[in-house]
Design a protein around this motif. Structure first.
Motif, mmCIF file in Angstrom:
data_model
loop_
_atom_site.group_PDB
_atom_site.id
_atom_site.type_symbol
_atom_site.label_atom_id
_atom_site.label_comp_id
_atom_site.label_asym_id
_atom_site.label_seq_id
_atom_site.Cartn_x
_atom_site.Cartn_y
_atom_site.Cartn_z
ATOM 1 N N ARG A 23 -47.277 10.928 -12.799
ATOM 2 C CA ARG A 23 -47.983 9.682 -13.073
ATOM 3 C C ARG A 23 -48.088 9.492 -14.577
ATOM 4 N N PRO A 24 -48.213 8.233 -15.014
ATOM 5 C CA PRO A 24 -48.326 7.987 -16.454
ATOM 6 C C PRO A 24 -49.672 8.445 -17.004
ATOM 7 N N LEU A 25 -49.670 8.781 -18.273
ATOM 8 C CA LEU A 25 -50.885 9.160 -18.982
ATOM 9 C C LEU A 25 -51.885 8.014 -18.968
ATOM 10 N N GLU A 26 -53.146 8.360 -18.756
ATOM 11 C CA GLU A 26 -54.258 7.415 -18.875
ATOM 12 C C GLU A 26 -55.203 7.964 -19.945
ATOM 13 N N ALA A 27 -56.087 7.121 -20.444
ATOM 14 C CA ALA A 27 -57.000 7.528 -21.527
ATOM 15 C C ALA A 27 -57.788 8.787 -21.162
ATOM 16 N N ALA A 28 -58.226 8.893 -19.928
ATOM 17 C CA ALA A 28 -59.020 10.051 -19.501
ATOM 18 C C ALA A 28 -58.209 11.343 -19.480
ATOM 19 N N ASP A 29 -56.884 11.231 -19.535
ATOM 20 C CA ASP A 29 -56.015 12.412 -19.484
ATOM 21 C C ASP A 29 -55.773 13.032 -20.857
ATOM 22 N N ILE A 30 -56.092 12.320 -21.922
ATOM 23 C CA ILE A 30 -55.738 12.809 -23.253
ATOM 24 C C ILE A 30 -56.375 14.166 -23.537
ATOM 25 N N ALA A 31 -57.638 14.344 -23.261
ATOM 26 C CA ALA A 31 -58.303 15.628 -23.540
ATOM 27 C C ALA A 31 -57.661 16.776 -22.761
ATOM 28 N N PRO A 32 -57.431 16.643 -21.450
ATOM 29 C CA PRO A 32 -56.776 17.749 -20.738
ATOM 30 C C PRO A 32 -55.349 18.020 -21.219
ATOM 31 N N VAL A 33 -54.610 16.976 -21.574
ATOM 32 C CA VAL A 33 -53.255 17.158 -22.084
ATOM 33 C C VAL A 33 -53.307 17.905 -23.418
ATOM 34 N N MET A 34 -54.235 17.511 -24.277
ATOM 35 C CA MET A 34 -54.369 18.190 -25.564
ATOM 36 C C MET A 34 -54.798 19.648 -25.376
#
Length: 163
Positions: A23-34
């Motif tokens: 699925r595409p990145l969403e704003a809420a995903d930035i912290a876990p991705v980082m």
């Protein structure tokens, strides 16, 4: 640009049998991705780099297994060329085929817009270089002092693959 509302990659399985969905990145995903990237890289991306994905300048897709983030890929394209900007697989999921599936997704995203895919990789990252070579990338050059490192700067190897 492939609109994320019409592009929907099918769930897949890795060669080890792990079921993945994308699925595409969403704003809420930035912290876990980082957080994932900071476990893997000595110099991870800044938040603004991921925000560029949300603004449409790059395209970031997440790989999940049973709802758990197991990896991600970031690509861009322009002028007939694609670029693999970032790819990461959670350490506990490495060598299970997640990277191969993420790379296949990157090709699927870029292929309508480009005939070549380029990337840079740290010269010292032998595992990644071997992975890319298995995926039919070839060396096209080097970028001196491209990456920051603990000892200053490190050269990058530039690789390419025909799509």
């Amino acid at each position: 640009m492939i609109p994320t509302d019409t592009f929907s990659p099918a769930p897949t399985q890795t060669r080890s049998g792990l079921a993945l969905s994308f699925r595409p990145l969403e704003a809420a995903d930035i912290a876990p991705v980082m957080a994932l990237e900071s476990q893997l890289q000595s110099h991870p991306w800044r938040r603004s780099s991921y925000e560029d994905c949300l603004a449409g300048r790059h395209h970031c897709w997440l790989a999940e297994a049973s709802g758990e983030l197991v990896g991600f890929v970031v690509v861009a394209w322009a002028g007939g060329d694609g670029e693999l900007l970032n790819i990461a697989v959670a350490s506990q999921r490495q060598r299970q085929g997640v990277g191969e599936r993420l790379l296949a997704l990157a090709f699927e995203l870029v292929r309508p817009h480009a005939s070549m895919m380029f990337l840079e990789v740290r010269l010292s990252n032998r595992n990644a270089i071997q992975f890319y070579e298995r995926e039919q990338f070839f060396e096209v050059g080097q970028r001196p002092n491209y990456y920051p490192s603990a000892r200053g700067r490190e050269d990058a190897l530039i690789l390419a693959r025909q799509l």
